[in-house]
Write an enzyme that holds these catalytic residues in place. Sequence first.
Site, PDB file in Angstrom:
ATOM      1  N   GLU A 150      35.147  31.592  37.410  1.00 34.91           N
ATOM      2  CA  GLU A 150      35.031  30.230  37.798  1.00 34.91           C
ATOM      3  C   GLU A 150      33.592  29.910  38.095  1.00 34.91           C
ATOM      4  O   GLU A 150      33.327  28.831  38.855  1.00 34.91           O
ATOM      5  CB  GLU A 150      35.827  30.283  39.136  1.00 34.91           C
ATOM      6  CG  GLU A 150      35.377  31.350  40.216  1.00 34.91           C
ATOM      7  CD  GLU A 150      35.862  31.267  41.442  1.00 34.91           C
ATOM      8  OE1 GLU A 150      35.900  30.087  42.086  1.00 34.91           O
ATOM      9  OE2 GLU A 150      36.627  32.284  41.634  1.00 34.91           O
ATOM     10  N   CYS A 164      39.599  33.108  41.830  1.00 32.59           N
ATOM     11  CA  CYS A 164      39.478  34.588  41.541  1.00 32.59           C
ATOM     12  C   CYS A 164      40.747  35.381  40.990  1.00 32.59           C
ATOM     13  O   CYS A 164      40.827  36.369  40.772  1.00 32.59           O
ATOM     14  CB  CYS A 164      39.214  35.107  43.184  1.00 32.59           C
ATOM     15  SG  CYS A 164      37.853  34.366  43.631  1.00 32.59           S
ATOM     16  N   HIS A 216      42.119  41.781  46.211  1.00 32.26           N
ATOM     17  CA  HIS A 216      41.131  40.860  45.987  1.00 32.26           C
ATOM     18  C   HIS A 216      40.224  40.826  47.479  1.00 32.26           C
ATOM     19  O   HIS A 216      40.523  40.860  48.449  1.00 32.26           O
ATOM     20  CB  HIS A 216      41.338  39.405  45.904  1.00 32.26           C
ATOM     21  CG  HIS A 216      40.279  38.493  45.521  1.00 32.26           C
ATOM     22  ND1 HIS A 216      39.474  38.677  44.897  1.00 32.26           N
ATOM     23  CD2 HIS A 216      40.087  37.565  46.564  1.00 32.26           C
ATOM     24  CE1 HIS A 216      38.287  37.550  45.199  1.00 32.26           C
ATOM     25  NE2 HIS A 216      38.683  36.928  46.147  1.00 32.26           N
TER      26      HIS A 216
END
Length: 392
Positions: free
Chosen positions: A79, A111, A233
């Site tokens: 990103e 993400c 994450h």
Amino acid sequence: MLIGIDDLNFYVPSFYLPLATLAKQKGELPEKYHHGLGQRHMAIPSLDEDIVTMAANAAYPLLKKDKGKKIRTLLFATESSIDQSKAAGLFLHTLLKLPRNMRIIELKQACYSATAALQFAYALVAQDPTHEVLIIASDIARYGLNTPGEPTQGCGAIAMRITTQPTVLSINPESGCYSEDVMDFWRPNYQETAIVLGKYSTQKYLTVLKQCWLAYQAKNGKPLDDLYDCCYHLPFCTMAHKAEKTLHILNNKPFNAEKIMPSVFYNRQIGNTYAASLYISLLSLLAHTELNLSNQHIGAFSYGSGCVGEFFTLTVQSSYQNNLRTMAHLHMLENRTAVTYEQYKQWFEYTWPTQGESIICPQITTGRYRLKSIEAHRRQYEKNPHHLELVP
Ligand code: CAA
């Protein structure tokens, strides 16, 4: 047929900002960052590093033995894109001398994109088992000076080879996904830094984790007890505590905060690496758990703001310890240089020419690949003449 990760490697640049330095500058207690966010350092890209150089450095060791001859697809998850049109993977194609007969594409959904890449790679390899896929996740997390998000910045890249002979982790087909159009974190095209509603994004992350777990369970997913551990994450490492607690409460299971430590060992020293962070955490768990994890099932939760989440599992292969590169990763992290706040701010505020002027990048990084110059809007990369080989 097993399909999964045959080899993987991560890379972070040779500089970091200690969060104690940032805390002093911002008038905060270092404990807020060290214990409250669970972070020690954040990785900093020098002016001659970007997502392409980090990606090339991460992928290089994976291509040594056969030059990537069987790779037919390169999926580049990011990103922090350097171009609105051309996929960053094409620059890698030249730098790493990859085969001509392959497809290359860039994937974006905050993400989450590396997990999309993993699932797409699974399908491509299932369709043609002679096919190998190279996945790269490479990102630079930037929130802006003096914002609450500033201590949760970082950068880094991970490369993974997906094959039918996964020596590290096989991917299990069951997964639970959840998507919803929300504005918790985003970066409009004209912004160099992300816009984030920090507390809302954290709540959204946990809500999506629950939804993904329930969707995973509905597909005959394994019960929580069947998983040795879960990786998440990691926008900051205490997020793993919040996630683990949420999942255990949902399943009426006791929660052990200490169990998280091996899976955050690398990320604590790097910061947020957006798309790469879950996979660096997985590697951290495998490398820093004393028990032999062969045949254990590991849960993985991927979250990309905006938002898309997915919960899935992987199974550790019996030969996994041969491909973790733990010594090399520890050397890389230990041999970084701490920058002062002033140096960090100078690099952060550096503005690149936008009118096609030529610029030669200062020689700073000790990584194997570097950004050499930008000429007539074209980024030029090179093998770094000042590369330092850390591990024989
Ligand atoms: N000692 C120990 N702990 C302390 C402390 C001290 N002296 N001072 C504060 N703390 C604790 C607080 O109690 C708090 O803990 P809890 O989260 O358990 O409540 C923690 O440290 C953080 O303190 P604050 O909540 O006061 O911190 P903040 O308001 O300055 O900002 C943040 C925290 C919202 C995470 C901010 O850093 C931020 O906006 N980060 C970017 C957004 C983000 O990472 N979101 C995560 C979900 S979105 C996602 O995952 C996608 C992505 O990658 C961005």
